[in-house]
Design a protein around this motif. Structure first.
Motif, PDB file in Angstrom:
ATOM      1  N   VAL A 249      -8.460   1.417  -1.365  1.00 59.91           N
ATOM      2  CA  VAL A 249      -7.414   1.317  -2.390  1.00 59.91           C
ATOM      3  C   VAL A 249      -7.570   2.416  -3.437  1.00 59.91           C
ATOM      4  O   VAL A 249      -6.631   3.141  -3.750  1.00 59.91           O
ATOM      5  N   SER A 250      -8.770   2.538  -3.994  1.00 56.47           N
ATOM      6  CA  SER A 250      -9.047   3.558  -5.008  1.00 56.47           C
ATOM      7  C   SER A 250      -9.809   4.674  -4.326  1.00 56.47           C
ATOM      8  O   SER A 250     -11.037   4.704  -4.346  1.00 56.47           O
TER       9      SER A 250
ATOM     10  N   ASP B 282      -3.227  10.022  -3.469  1.00 52.03           N
ATOM     11  CA  ASP B 282      -4.321   9.878  -2.512  1.00 52.03           C
ATOM     12  C   ASP B 282      -3.823  10.038  -1.078  1.00 52.03           C
ATOM     13  O   ASP B 282      -2.638   9.890  -0.796  1.00 52.03           O
TER      14      ASP B 282
ATOM     15  N   GLU C 284     -10.082  -3.827  -4.206  1.00 57.50           N
ATOM     16  CA  GLU C 284      -9.282  -2.895  -4.997  1.00 57.50           C
ATOM     17  C   GLU C 284     -10.118  -1.717  -5.507  1.00 57.50           C
ATOM     18  O   GLU C 284      -9.591  -0.633  -5.743  1.00 57.50           O
TER      19      GLU C 284
ATOM     20  N   GLY D 210       1.780   2.908  -3.335  1.00 52.40           N
ATOM     21  CA  GLY D 210       0.663   2.932  -4.276  1.00 52.40           C
ATOM     22  C   GLY D 210       0.307   1.529  -4.727  1.00 52.40           C
ATOM     23  O   GLY D 210      -0.083   1.319  -5.869  1.00 52.40           O
TER      24      GLY D 210
ATOM     25  N   ASN E 233      -1.527   8.517  -8.200  1.00 55.06           N
ATOM     26  CA  ASN E 233      -0.628   7.837  -7.253  1.00 55.06           C
ATOM     27  C   ASN E 233       0.742   7.509  -7.812  1.00 55.06           C
ATOM     28  O   ASN E 233       1.460   6.694  -7.227  1.00 55.06           O
TER      29      ASN E 233
ATOM     30  N   SER F 151       0.291  -0.942 -10.254  1.00 53.90           N
ATOM     31  CA  SER F 151      -0.421  -0.463  -9.082  1.00 53.90           C
ATOM     32  C   SER F 151      -1.862  -0.982  -9.093  1.00 53.90           C
ATOM     33  O   SER F 151      -2.514  -0.971 -10.123  1.00 53.90           O
ATOM     34  N   TYR F 152      -2.330  -1.462  -7.918  1.00 56.61           N
ATOM     35  CA  TYR F 152      -3.736  -1.889  -7.851  1.00 56.61           C
ATOM     36  C   TYR F 152      -4.689  -0.708  -7.960  1.00 56.61           C
ATOM     37  O   TYR F 152      -5.871  -0.896  -8.253  1.00 56.61           O
ATOM     38  N   THR F 153      -4.208   0.494  -7.597  1.00 53.40           N
ATOM     39  CA  THR F 153      -5.152   1.593  -7.421  1.00 53.40           C
ATOM     40  C   THR F 153      -5.801   1.932  -8.758  1.00 53.40           C
ATOM     41  O   THR F 153      -5.123   2.117  -9.768  1.00 53.40           O
ATOM     42  N   TYR F 154      -7.109   1.961  -8.754  1.00 55.01           N
ATOM     43  CA  TYR F 154      -7.959   2.281  -9.907  1.00 55.01           C
ATOM     44  C   TYR F 154      -7.947   1.195 -10.986  1.00 55.01           C
ATOM     45  O   TYR F 154      -8.538   1.361 -12.046  1.00 55.01           O
TER      46      TYR F 154
ATOM     47  N   TYR G  24      -4.832   7.683   3.940  1.00 60.79           N
ATOM     48  CA  TYR G  24      -4.841   6.505   3.070  1.00 60.79           C
ATOM     49  C   TYR G  24      -4.503   5.282   3.910  1.00 60.79           C
ATOM     50  O   TYR G  24      -3.444   5.248   4.552  1.00 60.79           O
TER      51      TYR G  24
ATOM     52  N   PRO H 152       0.803  -1.234   0.000  1.00 58.17           N
ATOM     53  CA  PRO H 152       0.000   0.000   0.000  1.00 58.17           C
ATOM     54  C   PRO H 152       0.834   1.281   0.000  1.00 58.17           C
ATOM     55  O   PRO H 152       0.469   2.249  -0.674  1.00 58.17           O
TER      56      PRO H 152
END
Lengths: 139, 535
Positions: free
Chosen positions: B284-285, B518, B279, B114, B424, B144-147, B524, B111
């Motif tokens: 995460v997002s 973020d 996710e 990002g 991110n 990155s997992y984000t989005y 976060y 995490p």
């Protein structure tokens, strides 16, 4: 004449009569798309090596998010049958669009003649075409 | 039988038993201590082993936190969404889902970075991360997992002759079955020979059934989830890394009846859907960056941030791929009214592009040309391997395309890689020594800072050299005024390469990119779990 046969005949005649209209409509759509975009700067040689070149020009607008910018070229101004194409993305916030095409596999110290245009991914012409033939020379 | 004979028999039995145990123990020790290391000196960081241990400790703490969050959550229909999100979190931080029970999904996606690579020396060097089998390595930078759940199901737009959606760098997680590319993505690394390495999807289901959180899974998905008759050798098979010669190329070596296989497949799908729920969650997002606050009218950008933003959506042309939500079509008489069309812009158009990046010659994958102790050779082609990205996928050389109509399109997509979100890109933990935590950028991690990224976009075609990385001519400096030749030159996107930005303007774009991190409007989660140090 029997009813089904009459229906068929009418369908055939209507198709024959309207086909030119449909074809004209498709052409009209393509022309409409093409008509908006005009070259306002270039095309010019941005850079050249002995075997490659980058051609650059600017149009007054883009017309689709992912444009295929095309250079038609050859060593004889009467034969521009070779083709190079690069993707350029349209930034809709700007009142212009820059087009750049990478032309590869060229011969050193050679003059090439070319014209440019933009097409959509499916080949639909978008306009922004050269009015005259330009040229560049590799190193 | 007389007593002497009985004692003699017992002794013989014990000796035989002891010999068998010692032999097996030695064999196991030989197999596990037979480390795969085909890499020349300098490729693999010297701190790799303690860093692996560090990240595993961090992941275990977050897993325990996830389980504690579950235990504290009232279970009712009103918390059903949170339940499936927490299940996804617990799964992602569970190292028992790897073949050697030593690597969680999040080992490569922590995490504080990002949800990307957590080891500084790896980010600076090999970029790809070691897998469960030591030391096979992956070949690309962990995304990155984000989005990532916001990419739609892969589709081909015929007017534009381009693909939209899909996950992974090469879009091979299409989402065609689960209708979620992100969920289908979660089903891949667990079985990838270079990554978590299980030989069969049923093994992930087996490990879930043996987990401390089995009841969590059954609460979310139902008591049928693990009703499977396992063969007696299931645990032995599931401890064999994917690609091992003994498996004979069989993708389903766990022998299940058709109905049990169907049950296992369904549970494996549910495992993946829980992950995508997490996710896609605000954990995460988050949409909690300075830029989101700016869009809501609650943050005023500094002069440099605003200058960078104007370049991002103007001369820099970044927003043509990294959509900022301000896609207002301007006619000459019109001006931007300042309102965002999209109040939650994803900063990606979900397509793919070939940026013309050079090969990164220190990628460990290039050196994996000999068999490991399981008889598996990860990359027989060595340096001849060219990462064609989407082109590999369309040719069924990376995953399998579910639509054979797409295969003839491959040459037009050679070298294309997913357009990552710009959100991110600067999420990184604070370093105890005050230095900057290093991150790698792009599919092969060739670029090591946002400054290098922007400079590459700005000058790729200003400083081109027909050399490979490490061989820039005397008088030039690689990544400053020398860019090595693209790995895949024929399809490179020409939107970038000569943007005409000054050095100040480059720096302003970087400053703007930092507003996309973020954790500004709300903290976060788990961003403070880094326990390492920075070079």
């Amino acid at each position: 004449m029997s009813r089904p046969l009459l229906s068929l005949a009418i369908t055939v005649w209507v198709s024959i009569l309207t086909f030119p209209i449909q074809a004209v409509s498709r052409q009209r759509v393509a022309a409409e798309i093409a008509g908006h975009m005009q070259i306002i700067k270039g095309p010019d040689l941005e850079s050249a090596t002995d075997k490659s070149a980058i051609i650059r020009w600017t149009t007054n607008t883009g017309s689709t998010r992912i444009e295929h910018s095309v250079v038609h070229y050859g060593t004889d101004p009467k034969d521009l049958s070779r083709r190079a194409e690069s993707l350029n993305r349209w930034n809709q916030n700007l009142p212009y669009m820059i087009h750049r095409v990478s032309v590869m596999n060229l011969t050193p110290r050679t003059t090439y003649y070319f014209k440019v245009e933009s097409v959509r991914g499916d080949g639909t012409p978008l306009g922004g075409s050269s009015r005259t033939i330009s040229q560049f020379t590799t190193r | 039988m007389c007593r002497t004979s009985l004692v003699l028999l017992c002794v013989v039995c014990l000796v035989v038993l002891g010999a068998v145990m010692i032999t097996r123990g030695v064999s196991a020790q030989n197999a596990s201590s037979s480390i795969y290391f085909p890499y020349p000196t300098g490729i693999i960081p010297s701190d790799l082993v303690p860093e692996i241990q560090r990240v595993n400790r961090e992941a275990s703490l977050i897993e325990a936190e996830g389980i504690a969050q579950w235990n504290a959550l009232p279970k009712n229909s009103g918390t059903a969404l949170r339940q499936v999100q927490l299940l996804g979190k617990i799964e992602l931080f569970d190292k028992n889902l790897s073949v050697n029970k030593n690597q969680a999904c999040s080992f490569c996606h922590m995490p504080y970075a990002g949800f990307s690579g957590p080891i500084p020396s790896v980010n600076l060097g090999p970029v790809a991360y070691p897998g469960s089998s030591h030391f096979r390595f992956g070949k690309r930078k962990p995304q990155s997992y984000t989005y990532s759940p916001f990419y739609p199901v892969l589709q081909f737009n015929t007017a534009q002759a381009n693909f939209y959606g899909g996950n992974f760098w090469d879009l091979r997680a299409t989402g065609f079955l689960l209708q979620s590319p992100d969920a289908e993505q979660a089903q891949d690394p667990v079985r990838d020979s270079q990554e978590m390495g299980s030989p069969d999807s049923a093994c992930i289901v087996r490990r879930l059934s043996q987990s401390a959180y089995r009841k969590v899974f059954e609460t979310v998905w139902g008591p049928q989830a693990f009703v499977i008759n396992w063969p007696s050798n299931v645990d032995q098979i599931c401890a064999t890394p994917a690609g091992a010669a003994v498996l004979g190329g069989n993708p389903t070596p766990v022998n299940l009846t058709p109905v049990d296989r169907g049950r296992s497949n369904a549970t494996f799908d549910q495992y993946a859907l829980a992950i995508t729920a997490y996710e896609g969650s605000p954990d995460v997002s988050a949409f909690s960056s300075k830029f989101d606050a700016f869009l809501a009218g609650k943050y005023t950008m500094t002069a440099d941030e605003m200058a960078g933003y104007n370049l991002f959506r103007g001369k820099g042309n970044c927003n043509s791929c990294h959509l900022d939500g301000r896609s207002t079509t301007l006619t000459p008489s019109q001006s931007d009214d300042g309102n965002a069309a999209d109040v939650a812009p994803k900063f990606t158009d979900t397509t793919s592009a070939n940026l013309g990046l050079p090969k990164n010659p220190v990628d460990p994958f290039y050196f994996e040309t000999t068999p490991d102790s399981f008889g598996f050779t990860p990359n027989p082609a060595g340096f001849a391997f060219t990462d064609l990205g989407v082109g590999l996928f369309l040719r069924n050389l990376s995953g399998t395309t579910p639509n054979s109509d797409w295969t003839p399109l491959a040459p037009a997509f050679d070298g294309f890689m997913q357009v990552s979100t710009a959100r991110n890109v600067d999420m990184r933990p604070k370093c105890p020594n005050g230095k900057t935590f290093p991150k790698a950028y792009m599919h092969n991690g060739y670029l090591k800072s946002l400054k290098e990224v922007v400079h590459f976009y700005n000058t790729r075609d200003v400083f081109p050299f027909d050399v490979t990385s490490g061989n820039c001519p005397a008088g030039t400096k690689e990544k400053v005024n020398c860019w090595p030749t693209p790995e895949v030159p024929q399809t490179k996107d020409m939107t970038i390469g000569k943007l005409g930005l000054t050095p100040t303007e480059e720096a302003q774009v970087v400053t703007f990119l930092k507003t996309l991190t973020d954790g500004f409007t709300t903290p976060y989660p788990d961003s403070n779990t880094f326990t390492g140090s920075c070079p």
